[in-house]
Design a protein around this motif. Structure first.
Motif, PDB file in Angstrom:
ATOM      1  N   LEU A   1      70.641  30.043  74.399  1.00  0.00           N
ATOM      2  CA  LEU A   1      69.784  29.523  75.464  1.00  0.00           C
ATOM      3  C   LEU A   1      70.619  28.823  76.535  1.00  0.00           C
ATOM      4  CD1 LEU A   1      66.806  28.096  73.378  1.00  0.00           C
ATOM      5  CD2 LEU A   1      66.764  30.113  74.866  1.00  0.00           C
ATOM      6  N   SER A   2      71.497  27.939  76.111  1.00  0.00           N
ATOM      7  CA  SER A   2      72.341  27.239  77.083  1.00  0.00           C
ATOM      8  C   SER A   2      73.336  28.195  77.722  1.00  0.00           C
ATOM      9  CB  SER A   2      73.073  26.072  76.412  1.00  0.00           C
ATOM     10  OG  SER A   2      73.866  26.525  75.326  1.00  0.00           O
ATOM     11  N   PHE A   3      73.827  29.158  76.957  1.00  0.00           N
ATOM     12  CA  PHE A   3      74.775  30.121  77.519  1.00  0.00           C
ATOM     13  C   PHE A   3      74.153  30.869  78.692  1.00  0.00           C
ATOM     14  CE2 PHE A   3      76.436  34.427  77.869  1.00  0.00           C
ATOM     15  CZ  PHE A   3      77.793  34.189  78.013  1.00  0.00           C
ATOM     16  N   TYR A   4      72.897  31.280  78.530  1.00  0.00           N
ATOM     17  CA  TYR A   4      72.217  32.024  79.583  1.00  0.00           C
ATOM     18  C   TYR A   4      71.476  31.114  80.566  1.00  0.00           C
ATOM     19  CZ  TYR A   4      73.138  36.545  77.346  1.00  0.00           C
ATOM     20  OH  TYR A   4      73.745  37.673  76.831  1.00  0.00           O
ATOM     21  N   GLY A   5      71.660  29.802  80.427  1.00  0.00           N
ATOM     22  CA  GLY A   5      71.063  28.868  81.373  1.00  0.00           C
ATOM     23  C   GLY A   5      69.553  28.796  81.297  1.00  0.00           C
ATOM     24  N   GLN A   6      69.010  28.894  80.089  1.00  0.00           N
ATOM     25  CA  GLN A   6      67.563  28.905  79.900  1.00  0.00           C
ATOM     26  C   GLN A   6      67.099  27.616  79.216  1.00  0.00           C
ATOM     27  OE1 GLN A   6      65.811  31.565  81.244  1.00  0.00           O
ATOM     28  NE2 GLN A   6      67.882  32.024  81.963  1.00  0.00           N
ATOM     29  N   ALA A   7      66.144  26.950  79.828  1.00  0.00           N
ATOM     30  CA  ALA A   7      65.626  25.703  79.263  1.00  0.00           C
ATOM     31  C   ALA A   7      64.502  25.955  78.269  1.00  0.00           C
ATOM     32  CB  ALA A   7      65.126  24.795  80.386  1.00  0.00           C
ATOM     33  N   ARG A   8      63.860  27.101  78.379  1.00  0.00           N
ATOM     34  CA  ARG A   8      62.711  27.398  77.531  1.00  0.00           C
ATOM     35  C   ARG A   8      63.094  28.375  76.431  1.00  0.00           C
ATOM     36  NH1 ARG A   8      56.872  29.710  79.742  1.00  0.00           N
ATOM     37  NH2 ARG A   8      55.597  28.995  77.976  1.00  0.00           N
ATOM     38  N   ALA A   9      62.616  28.128  75.223  1.00  0.00           N
ATOM     39  CA  ALA A   9      62.903  29.003  74.089  1.00  0.00           C
ATOM     40  C   ALA A   9      61.816  30.069  73.959  1.00  0.00           C
ATOM     41  CB  ALA A   9      62.984  28.183  72.806  1.00  0.00           C
ATOM     42  N   ALA A  10      62.056  31.024  73.081  1.00  0.00           N
ATOM     43  CA  ALA A  10      61.064  32.052  72.744  1.00  0.00           C
ATOM     44  C   ALA A  10      61.080  32.197  71.225  1.00  0.00           C
ATOM     45  CB  ALA A  10      61.385  33.375  73.427  1.00  0.00           C
ATOM     46  N   LYS A  11      60.360  31.295  70.563  1.00  0.00           N
ATOM     47  CA  LYS A  11      60.397  31.249  69.105  1.00  0.00           C
ATOM     48  C   LYS A  11      59.731  32.453  68.457  1.00  0.00           C
ATOM     49  CE  LYS A  11      56.170  28.456  68.688  1.00  0.00           C
ATOM     50  NZ  LYS A  11      55.601  27.188  68.166  1.00  0.00           N
ATOM     51  N   ASN A  12      58.923  33.187  69.222  1.00  0.00           N
ATOM     52  CA  ASN A  12      58.207  34.336  68.661  1.00  0.00           C
ATOM     53  C   ASN A  12      58.997  35.632  68.755  1.00  0.00           C
ATOM     54  OD1 ASN A  12      57.839  34.041  71.488  1.00  0.00           O
ATOM     55  ND2 ASN A  12      56.074  35.427  71.468  1.00  0.00           N
ATOM     56  N   LEU A  13      60.239  35.569  69.239  1.00  0.00           N
ATOM     57  CA  LEU A  13      61.063  36.777  69.347  1.00  0.00           C
ATOM     58  C   LEU A  13      61.998  36.890  68.147  1.00  0.00           C
ATOM     59  CD1 LEU A  13      62.716  38.357  72.424  1.00  0.00           C
ATOM     60  CD2 LEU A  13      64.126  37.915  70.410  1.00  0.00           C
ATOM     61  N   THR A  14      61.878  37.999  67.442  1.00  0.00           N
ATOM     62  CA  THR A  14      62.769  38.326  66.328  1.00  0.00           C
ATOM     63  C   THR A  14      63.655  39.483  66.747  1.00  0.00           C
ATOM     64  OG1 THR A  14      61.125  37.650  64.685  1.00  0.00           O
ATOM     65  CG2 THR A  14      62.896  39.097  63.928  1.00  0.00           C
ATOM     66  N   ARG A  15      64.947  39.334  66.513  1.00  0.00           N
ATOM     67  CA  ARG A  15      65.882  40.402  66.879  1.00  0.00           C
ATOM     68  C   ARG A  15      66.386  41.098  65.614  1.00  0.00           C
ATOM     69  NH1 ARG A  15      71.353  40.567  68.644  1.00  0.00           N
ATOM     70  NH2 ARG A  15      71.768  38.781  67.296  1.00  0.00           N
ATOM     71  N   ILE A  16      66.439  42.432  65.669  1.00  0.00           N
ATOM     72  CA  ILE A  16      66.976  43.235  64.574  1.00  0.00           C
ATOM     73  C   ILE A  16      68.081  44.122  65.130  1.00  0.00           C
ATOM     74  CG2 ILE A  16      66.498  44.989  62.816  1.00  0.00           C
ATOM     75  CD1 ILE A  16      63.592  43.089  64.256  1.00  0.00           C
ATOM     76  N   THR A  17      69.275  44.000  64.581  1.00  0.00           N
ATOM     77  CA  THR A  17      70.386  44.877  64.939  1.00  0.00           C
ATOM     78  C   THR A  17      70.540  45.925  63.846  1.00  0.00           C
ATOM     79  OG1 THR A  17      71.552  43.095  66.082  1.00  0.00           O
ATOM     80  CG2 THR A  17      72.860  45.006  65.436  1.00  0.00           C
ATOM     81  N   VAL A  18      70.621  47.184  64.239  1.00  0.00           N
ATOM     82  CA  VAL A  18      70.742  48.260  63.256  1.00  0.00           C
ATOM     83  C   VAL A  18      72.212  48.580  62.995  1.00  0.00           C
ATOM     84  CG1 VAL A  18      68.525  49.250  63.916  1.00  0.00           C
ATOM     85  CG2 VAL A  18      70.613  50.071  65.014  1.00  0.00           C
ATOM     86  N   ASP A  19      72.481  49.090  61.802  1.00  0.00           N
ATOM     87  CA  ASP A  19      73.833  49.529  61.476  1.00  0.00           C
ATOM     88  C   ASP A  19      74.216  50.723  62.345  1.00  0.00           C
ATOM     89  OD1 ASP A  19      74.447  47.697  59.423  1.00  0.00           O
ATOM     90  OD2 ASP A  19      73.277  48.854  57.981  1.00  0.00           O
ATOM     91  N   GLY A  20      75.516  50.874  62.598  1.00  0.00           N
ATOM     92  CA  GLY A  20      75.961  52.003  63.402  1.00  0.00           C
ATOM     93  C   GLY A  20      77.463  52.136  63.400  1.00  0.00           C
TER      94      GLY A  20
END
Length: 211
Positions: free
Chosen positions: A159-178
């Motif tokens: 969040l701080s890296f991208y300069g964002q003050a607001r979070a998005a707690k409802n976002l889940t990220r999934i990275t697939v194998d490759g």
């Protein structure tokens, strides 16, 4: 070459809505089981802003910058349109699929030179996830090691890296194998309405592992 029939998927053909008229047939969306899906062309390598060193470049070219700007604008339009339709339809969840890992957990000290061009896309995801309110699933490749986390939850360093003050707690990220770690495929299931979570994910080993 990769999208010979805009609006039709590869594999088992399925009709999808695409941005072909805008010049981006790879940006598509569809709706299944009250879940909104979109596949958005966000490549790695800092959203394709890293210099083409193989061609002797030390800085992004003018043509490269122009491509990134136009594509990113189209990506944001695709994202906002998908979330808007999901809200209007009362959908249970939104799934965003892309190539780039904008929150690579293997990078201990990310730099703006390597990730900074993702900022407008990250900001859009935060804004739209909060506006939607329901579960949002971001599925990406790029870093090639399976991972499931919440990179935009409160307290995340991203969040701080991208300069964002607001979070998005409802976002889940999934990275697939490759890449060299391609030993399985990801089975994605939309669960019944009475289930605890809208979607579930299962890594299924290849019968014959990729060589």
């Amino acid at each position: 070459m990769f999208f010979p029939k805009p609006g039709v998927t590869l594999g088992s053909p399925m009709q999808v809505k695409s941005q072909a008229k805008e010049g981006f047939p790879e940006n598509v969306s569809f709706r299944k089981h009250q879940v909104a899906f979109t596949a958005v062309n966000i490549p790695g390598s800092d959203n394709s802003m890293l210099p083409w060193t193989g061609l002797g470049q030390s800085q992004p070219t003018a043509a490269q910058v122009d491509e990134v700007q136009q594509r990113t604008e189209a990506d944001i339009q695709e994202l906002r349109g998908t979330f808007r339709k999901a809200r209007n339809n009362g959908d249970r969840a939104v799934v965003v699929m892309t190539q780039a890992d904008m929150f690579d957990p293997t990078v201990a000290a990310p730099s703006q030179a390597d990730f900074g061009a993702f900022k407008p896309l990250v900001q859009t995801l935060i804004e739209e996830s909060n506006s939607f309110g329901g579960p949002v699933y971001l599925i990406n490749g790029d870093s090639h090691v399976y991972n499931q986390d919440h990179p935009l939850a409160a307290g995340s360093a991203w969040l701080s890296f991208y300069g964002q003050a607001r979070a998005a707690k409802n976002l889940t990220r999934i990275t697939v194998d490759g890449s060299n770690n391609a030993k399985d495929w990801l089975k994605v299931t939309v669960n019944p309405e009475e289930a605890t979570s809208v979607m579930s994910f299962e890594r299924v080993p290849f019968t014959h592992p990729a060589s």
